[in-house]
Design a protein around this motif. Structure first.
Motif, PDB file in Angstrom:
ATOM      1  N   GLU A  61       0.933  -1.203   0.067  1.00 20.66           N
ATOM      2  CA  GLU A  61      -0.057  -0.115  -0.168  1.00 20.66           C
ATOM      3  C   GLU A  61       0.920   1.213   0.080  1.00 20.66           C
ATOM      4  N   LEU A  62       1.987   1.176   0.816  1.00 18.64           N
ATOM      5  CA  LEU A  62       2.931   2.397   0.779  1.00 18.64           C
ATOM      6  C   LEU A  62       3.479   2.616  -0.727  1.00 18.64           C
ATOM      7  N   GLU A  63       3.851   1.601  -1.055  1.00 15.92           N
ATOM      8  CA  GLU A  63       4.412   1.474  -2.408  1.00 15.92           C
ATOM      9  C   GLU A  63       3.639   2.064  -3.471  1.00 15.92           C
ATOM     10  N   LYS A  64       2.404   1.595  -3.469  1.00 19.65           N
ATOM     11  CA  LYS A  64       1.292   2.310  -4.418  1.00 19.65           C
ATOM     12  C   LYS A  64       1.239   3.711  -4.076  1.00 19.65           C
ATOM     13  N   ALA A  65       1.046   4.029  -2.774  1.00 20.64           N
ATOM     14  CA  ALA A  65       0.817   5.473  -2.764  1.00 20.64           C
ATOM     15  C   ALA A  65       2.230   6.339  -2.920  1.00 20.64           C
ATOM     16  N   LEU A  66       3.309   5.606  -2.809  1.00 19.17           N
ATOM     17  CA  LEU A  66       4.365   6.721  -3.339  1.00 19.17           C
ATOM     18  C   LEU A  66       4.305   6.911  -4.964  1.00 19.17           C
ATOM     19  N   HIS A  67       3.781   6.090  -5.728  1.00 19.41           N
ATOM     20  CA  HIS A  67       3.813   6.419  -7.099  1.00 19.41           C
ATOM     21  C   HIS A  67       2.588   7.092  -7.561  1.00 19.41           C
ATOM     22  N   GLU A  68       1.566   7.639  -6.749  1.00 21.35           N
ATOM     23  CA  GLU A  68       0.446   8.224  -6.951  1.00 21.35           C
ATOM     24  C   GLU A  68       0.496   9.797  -6.784  1.00 21.35           C
ATOM     25  N   PRO A  69       0.001  10.583  -7.528  1.00 21.33           N
ATOM     26  CA  PRO A  69      -0.042  12.091  -7.406  1.00 21.33           C
ATOM     27  C   PRO A  69      -0.436  12.527  -5.807  1.00 21.33           C
ATOM     28  N   SER A  70       0.511  13.637  -5.462  1.00 17.91           N
ATOM     29  CA  SER A  70       0.135  14.171  -4.059  1.00 17.91           C
ATOM     30  C   SER A  70      -0.947  15.122  -4.280  1.00 17.91           C
ATOM     31  N   LEU A  71      -1.622  15.458  -3.085  1.00 20.84           N
ATOM     32  CA  LEU A  71      -2.608  16.794  -3.254  1.00 20.84           C
ATOM     33  C   LEU A  71      -2.085  17.668  -3.886  1.00 20.84           C
ATOM     34  N   TYR A  72      -0.797  18.373  -3.684  1.00 20.70           N
ATOM     35  CA  TYR A  72      -0.305  19.375  -4.473  1.00 20.70           C
ATOM     36  C   TYR A  72      -0.213  18.991  -6.000  1.00 20.70           C
ATOM     37  N   ASP A  73       0.478  18.135  -6.506  1.00 18.25           N
ATOM     38  CA  ASP A  73       0.170  17.446  -7.684  1.00 18.25           C
ATOM     39  C   ASP A  73      -1.185  17.620  -8.564  1.00 18.25           C
ATOM     40  N   GLU A  74      -2.110  17.277  -7.562  1.00 19.85           N
ATOM     41  CA  GLU A  74      -3.530  17.367  -8.448  1.00 19.85           C
ATOM     42  C   GLU A  74      -3.790  18.576  -8.305  1.00 19.85           C
ATOM     43  N   VAL A  75      -3.413  19.776  -7.399  1.00 20.92           N
ATOM     44  CA  VAL A  75      -3.813  21.122  -7.307  1.00 20.92           C
ATOM     45  C   VAL A  75      -3.192  21.879  -8.517  1.00 20.92           C
ATOM     46  N   LEU A  76      -1.881  21.603  -8.691  1.00 22.93           N
ATOM     47  CA  LEU A  76      -1.290  21.951  -9.981  1.00 22.93           C
ATOM     48  C   LEU A  76      -1.707  21.544 -11.147  1.00 22.93           C
ATOM     49  N   ARG A  77      -2.367  20.388 -11.250  1.00 22.78           N
ATOM     50  CA  ARG A  77      -3.155  20.001 -12.481  1.00 22.78           C
ATOM     51  C   ARG A  77      -4.333  20.820 -12.682  1.00 22.78           C
ATOM     52  N   LEU A  78      -5.013  21.044 -11.505  1.00 24.57           N
ATOM     53  CA  LEU A  78      -6.446  22.000 -11.542  1.00 24.57           C
ATOM     54  C   LEU A  78      -5.818  23.228 -12.297  1.00 24.57           C
ATOM     55  N   LEU A  79      -4.797  23.740 -11.493  1.00 26.22           N
ATOM     56  CA  LEU A  79      -4.327  25.248 -12.155  1.00 26.22           C
ATOM     57  C   LEU A  79      -4.301  25.039 -13.665  1.00 26.22           C
ATOM     58  N   ALA A  80      -3.546  24.007 -14.090  1.00 21.93           N
ATOM     59  CA  ALA A  80      -3.261  24.077 -15.639  1.00 21.93           C
ATOM     60  C   ALA A  80      -4.680  23.858 -16.282  1.00 21.93           C
ATOM     61  N   ARG A  81      -5.499  23.060 -15.963  1.00 26.16           N
ATOM     62  CA  ARG A  81      -6.864  22.694 -16.395  1.00 26.16           C
ATOM     63  C   ARG A  81      -7.706  24.217 -16.630  1.00 26.16           C
ATOM     64  N   ARG A  82      -7.448  25.058 -15.571  1.00 32.17           N
ATOM     65  CA  ARG A  82      -8.157  26.398 -15.577  1.00 32.17           C
ATOM     66  C   ARG A  82      -7.310  27.423 -16.399  1.00 32.17           C
ATOM     67  N   GLY A  83      -6.257  27.006 -17.287  1.00 31.02           N
ATOM     68  CA  GLY A  83      -5.682  27.774 -18.056  1.00 31.02           C
ATOM     69  C   GLY A  83      -4.265  28.515 -17.721  1.00 31.02           C
TER      70      GLY A  83
END
Length: 132
Positions: free
Chosen positions: A9-31
């Motif tokens: 489970e920890l290994e899986k979580a290590l390879h998933e985007p963080s909260l901040y990664d997701e926020v930065l993706r949101l910013l990109a989607r918003r232009g």
């Protein structure tokens, strides 16, 4: 068996985007101009601050303070502050209990915690404030 499951489970979580990664993706989607290198980074590696991300937060903070993305930045800053407080409380408690002994798992103990306590969570949210 339980330790193997936890490790997986920890290994899986290590390879998933963080909260901040997701926020930065949101910013990109918003232009907003979030660099591809930030959006496509290896999320299992430590996040490195980006001048372009800092510029985006600066622009958001300089704009309408009621904008939902500016409010999101403030909510993340609240979370970062809580993490900082927890790290420092942990550092003080560990220093009091152990002094400079070797830490759990053979870590450097207090020295390791001191190094971690200096790192900001969501770094550009802090540095962007210097430009507003």
């Amino acid at each position: 068996r339980g330790a193997t499951r936890v490790h997986a489970e920890l290994e899986k979580a290590l390879h998933e985007p963080s909260l901040y990664d997701e926020v930065l993706r949101l910013l990109a989607r918003r232009g907003h101009a979030i660099p591809a290198a930030v959006l496509e980074r290896d999320v299992s590696r430590r996040y490195e601050p980006s001048p372009e991300v800092e510029a985006t937060w600066t622009a958001l903070y300089a704009g309408d303070e009621n904008d939902e993305l500016a409010r999101l930045g403030e909510a993340l800053t609240d979370v970062a502050e809580l993490v900082w407080r927890w790290r420092n409380d942990h550092l003080v408690a560990t220093r009091r209990a152990m002094g400079s002994k070797t830490g759990t798992g053979g870590s450097a103990g207090v020295a390791w915690l001191e190094k971690r306590a200096q790192k900001n969570v969501f770094p550009e949210l802090w540095t962007a404030r210097s430009y507003v």
